[in-house]
Design a protein around this motif. Sequence first.
Motif, mmCIF file in Angstrom:
data_model
loop_
_atom_site.group_PDB
_atom_site.id
_atom_site.type_symbol
_atom_site.label_atom_id
_atom_site.label_comp_id
_atom_site.label_asym_id
_atom_site.label_seq_id
_atom_site.Cartn_x
_atom_site.Cartn_y
_atom_site.Cartn_z
ATOM 1 N N THR A 34 51.530 58.062 43.785
ATOM 2 C CA THR A 34 52.735 58.081 42.941
ATOM 3 C C THR A 34 53.241 56.675 42.621
ATOM 4 O O THR A 34 53.958 56.486 41.643
ATOM 5 N N TYR A 38 55.068 54.933 39.037
ATOM 6 C CA TYR A 38 56.208 54.016 38.877
ATOM 7 C C TYR A 38 55.755 52.716 38.215
ATOM 8 O O TYR A 38 56.468 52.129 37.403
ATOM 9 N N ARG A 39 54.564 52.263 38.560
ATOM 10 C CA ARG A 39 54.038 51.026 37.957
ATOM 11 C C ARG A 39 53.767 51.226 36.466
ATOM 12 O O ARG A 39 53.991 50.329 35.659
ATOM 13 N N SER A 102 60.258 47.861 41.805
ATOM 14 C CA SER A 102 61.283 48.406 42.706
ATOM 15 C C SER A 102 62.621 48.626 41.995
ATOM 16 O O SER A 102 63.221 49.697 42.153
ATOM 17 N N ALA A 105 62.138 51.701 39.963
ATOM 18 C CA ALA A 105 62.042 52.907 40.800
ATOM 19 C C ALA A 105 63.385 53.291 41.416
ATOM 20 O O ALA A 105 63.526 54.379 41.963
ATOM 21 N N ARG A 111 63.484 58.413 38.446
ATOM 22 C CA ARG A 111 63.059 59.260 39.570
ATOM 23 C C ARG A 111 63.075 60.744 39.173
ATOM 24 O O ARG A 111 62.178 61.498 39.534
ATOM 25 N N ARG A 132 56.771 57.082 48.553
ATOM 26 C CA ARG A 132 57.879 56.650 49.414
ATOM 27 C C ARG A 132 58.775 57.820 49.801
ATOM 28 O O ARG A 132 59.462 57.773 50.804
ATOM 29 N N ASP A 133 58.791 58.850 48.961
ATOM 30 C CA ASP A 133 59.754 59.942 49.123
ATOM 31 C C ASP A 133 59.080 61.307 49.006
ATOM 32 O O ASP A 133 59.734 62.289 48.678
ATOM 33 N N ARG A 182 60.627 44.020 48.342
ATOM 34 C CA ARG A 182 60.359 45.352 47.807
ATOM 35 C C ARG A 182 60.813 46.426 48.825
ATOM 36 O O ARG A 182 61.452 47.407 48.446
ATOM 37 N N ASP A 186 63.577 49.250 48.157
ATOM 38 C CA ASP A 186 63.119 50.645 48.273
ATOM 39 C C ASP A 186 63.907 51.417 49.333
ATOM 40 O O ASP A 186 64.163 52.606 49.175
ATOM 41 N N ARG A 189 68.077 51.750 48.289
ATOM 42 C CA ARG A 189 68.557 52.365 47.047
ATOM 43 C C ARG A 189 69.273 53.690 47.344
ATOM 44 O O ARG A 189 69.021 54.322 48.378
HETATM 45 O O1 DC Z 1 52.858 52.070 46.479
HETATM 46 P P1 DC Z 1 53.099 50.990 45.436
HETATM 47 O O2 DC Z 1 53.268 49.623 46.031
HETATM 48 O O3 DC Z 1 52.128 51.013 44.313
HETATM 49 O O4 DC Z 1 54.528 51.386 44.815
HETATM 50 C C1 DC Z 1 55.139 50.605 43.823
HETATM 51 C C2 DC Z 1 56.645 50.782 43.858
HETATM 52 O O5 DC Z 1 56.995 52.087 43.415
HETATM 53 C C3 DC Z 1 57.314 50.598 45.199
HETATM 54 O O6 DC Z 1 57.886 49.326 45.319
HETATM 55 C C4 DC Z 1 58.388 51.640 45.245
HETATM 56 C C5 DC Z 1 58.083 52.593 44.154
HETATM 57 N N1 DC Z 1 57.759 53.939 44.611
HETATM 58 C C6 DC Z 1 58.808 54.790 44.853
HETATM 59 O O7 DC Z 1 59.954 54.387 44.767
HETATM 60 N N2 DC Z 1 58.556 56.088 45.196
HETATM 61 C C7 DC Z 1 57.294 56.535 45.301
HETATM 62 N N3 DC Z 1 57.086 57.809 45.615
HETATM 63 C C8 DC Z 1 56.204 55.647 45.087
HETATM 64 C C9 DC Z 1 56.479 54.349 44.748
#
Ligand code: DC
Length: 223
Positions: A34, A38-39, A102, A105, A111, A132-133, A182, A186, A189
């Motif tokens: 995921t 976001y990227r 970040s 996101a 979201r 992350r979530d 980051r 993250d 927030r």
């Molecule tokens: O896993 P990554 O480093 O590619 O994630 C990039 C950014 O996306 C990370 O800084 C936070 C956000 N992210 C998020 O908020 N929720 C998710 N489920 C996945 C990533």
Amino acid sequence: MTTDVIAIDGPAASGKSTVAAGLAERLRIPYINTGSMYRAITLAAMRRGVSAANCTEAALAPVLERLQLDYVRNDAGHFVLRMDGHETDAALRSAEVAALVSPVAALPNVRAWLRERQRALAAAGRLVMEGRDIGTEIFPDARFKFFLTATPEERARRRPAQSGENFDGATLESVAAAIAERDRIDSTRTVAPLRPAADAVLVDSTGLEVDEVVNLLARKVME
Ligand code: DC
């Protein structure tokens, strides 16, 4: 009711992606990253002139309105992310995207837009979803939840090597500082902050090989 999803969450560069992909391969089920979603939104926003100075819900709304983000199964049965019909590339891993992702996101409309799409993906059947979530917000009823961590030093060493992210020759300290920043955004927030679900299995991967972590998770799933 439980959802047939294996949720893997954790901070930046904790080894989640490598482990999630390895576990999915072991179990012969699809894997969704995921963070890439976001990227992709961040890259689309940058192309429309969004920067740290104007990263707001209002600035992202027209980006989300026009963006098409899909996971499409390729011939090997893997899910591949497509942005406006095209496969995404190394641009998602650039230092510029990493610096803005970040704040992007953290926006509630971003979201909400992704939550709907991520939940819809589970309709395809059993899968590993990493982020992350996932265990807290997207699938609080996921059948399996893991939260992967590693020390900040180990994560700084892994990041450029594992993700292919381009740090433009940055030193280990500046990589560590970027990761820490980051993590800070993250986990502080308001919407869906990074934290382990109460029922997640915590796994500290410091000093472990990828295979060892995959074995550990696979054992839990098979039990
Ligand atoms: O896993 P990554 O480093 O590619 O994630 C990039 C950014 O996306 C990370 O800084 C936070 C956000 N992210 C998020 O908020 N929720 C998710 N489920 C996945 C990533």
